[in-house]
Motif scaffolding. Sequence first.
Motif, short mmCIF file in Angstrom:
data_model
loop_
_atom_site.label_atom_id
_atom_site.label_comp_id
_atom_site.label_asym_id
_atom_site.label_seq_id
_atom_site.Cartn_x
_atom_site.Cartn_y
_atom_site.Cartn_z
N CYS A 39 57.61 -67.89 30.85
CA CYS A 39 57.43 -67.52 32.26
C CYS A 39 56.55 -68.56 32.92
O CYS A 39 55.91 -69.38 32.25
N GLN A 40 56.54 -68.53 34.26
CA GLN A 40 55.72 -69.46 35.03
C GLN A 40 54.34 -68.86 35.26
O GLN A 40 54.21 -67.81 35.90
N ALA A 41 53.31 -69.52 34.75
CA ALA A 41 51.95 -69.00 34.88
C ALA A 41 51.54 -68.91 36.34
O ALA A 41 51.77 -69.84 37.13
N GLN A 42 50.91 -67.80 36.69
CA GLN A 42 50.43 -67.60 38.06
C GLN A 42 48.94 -67.90 38.20
O GLN A 42 48.44 -67.95 39.32
N HIS A 43 48.27 -68.07 37.10
CA HIS A 43 46.85 -68.40 37.13
C HIS A 43 46.64 -69.68 36.34
O HIS A 43 47.04 -69.77 35.18
N HIS A 44 46.00 -70.66 36.97
CA HIS A 44 45.67 -71.92 36.30
C HIS A 44 44.15 -71.99 36.21
O HIS A 44 43.46 -72.16 37.22
N VAL A 45 43.65 -71.84 35.00
CA VAL A 45 42.23 -71.55 34.78
C VAL A 45 41.57 -72.66 33.97
O VAL A 45 42.06 -73.04 32.90
N ALA A 46 40.47 -73.17 34.48
CA ALA A 46 39.63 -74.11 33.73
C ALA A 46 38.50 -73.34 33.07
O ALA A 46 37.73 -72.65 33.76
N ILE A 47 38.42 -73.43 31.74
CA ILE A 47 37.33 -72.79 31.00
C ILE A 47 36.26 -73.85 30.77
O ILE A 47 36.47 -74.81 30.02
N VAL A 48 35.10 -73.70 31.41
CA VAL A 48 34.03 -74.70 31.35
C VAL A 48 32.91 -74.17 30.47
O VAL A 48 32.35 -73.09 30.73
#
Length: 406
Positions: free
Chosen positions: A180-189
Amino acid sequence: MSLFTTANLIRFLAGAIFLLLVLNFVVFRTDGASGTSLSKLSIRRVHKYAHIYGNASSEGGARARLPAAPLALSKDRERDRERERDRELHGGPNSTSTTVIATANFTSIPQDLTRFLLGTRKPLPPAQKSASALLANCTDPDPRDGGPITPNTTLESLDIIEAELGPLLRPGGAFEPDNCQAQHHVAIVVPFRDRYAHLSVFLRNIHPFLMKQRIAYRIFIVEQTNGKPFNRAAMMNIGYLEALKLYQWDCFIFHDVDLLPLDDRNLYNCPRQPRHMSVAIDTLNFRLPYRSIFGGVSAMTREHFQAVNGFSNSFFGWGGEDDDMSNRLKHANLFISRYPVNIARYKMLKHQKEKANPKRYENLQNGMSKIEQDGINSIKYAIYSIKQFPTFTWYLAELKNSERKS
């Protein structure tokens, strides 16, 4: 004639000093970076890596050679998807599409995650097939399918962690779902210094935890060089700025390396309001210490972070920076949201107590008067090294800001 004369002793000491200098130059010099940080040597001892990027200043350098997309090889991946859709459209012996992932050691990965990652995606029914057909948008996991989880705290070398998880990830510790196409693009810092045992355990648990959430993410480890007291907030500011040079992430989760989530209903997605994730920690008897706390693990969108000018750079040593961020959020008319206590639960890995910042209360008292001048718009730093490891992207950063005189 005695060998232990003053002259012979001086020659011996001079020779020993020269030998130590030569060994220091040969062993500690890595990638041309500053030799003031022993952390580079430490990480090389336990980690084999294939993707190395040389020195980079804050103006460019090796950073320009890093992938410009959130996930390396994303263009190749899209071409593979196009070929797969063509096979589905035209039928034939290869019309059944199967997701193939390289062999890995799944001994520490939950079986439901293994099925999720290795499952076969069935072709679309003929009525739904079209040349413009795209993958459906990802939905958040059903909370009825989740619940408490038990982290694996067995200490292993990073090489073993890579053997288990590397084949499931893109270089730099990046991931996106295939079905599926991800709806959340998250940077884990992750702000970091000298916690290598914690890093190994953290990576072993956080990747399987995040892969099930149908988000696209990448893990950024931002390590502060030696010389100044650890500035957690400044490392998170640097991680935010550097991550945005690779991709316009929707949201950021700032994560202590010693905290492991204990429930997979705790979603690491983009919150409407800033979200305090680590509500209930085992060492605090799974209770929220006070209502305004915002430390440990926290999530903010890009807009939230810009609205408060990021974290203060004034907090050197332990404590205060999270409470200052709480004050900044309130000042910007944002409020702290939280998942229920039975979901937002974490285990803290054992470590020695950090030395408290003696000026934290003074900085907190004066914090509101410095929001516009103290944050991501005023941070000064140098990036000495950037490396893409299979399970994370690593930055070695020197903070140039000095402790403010209040």
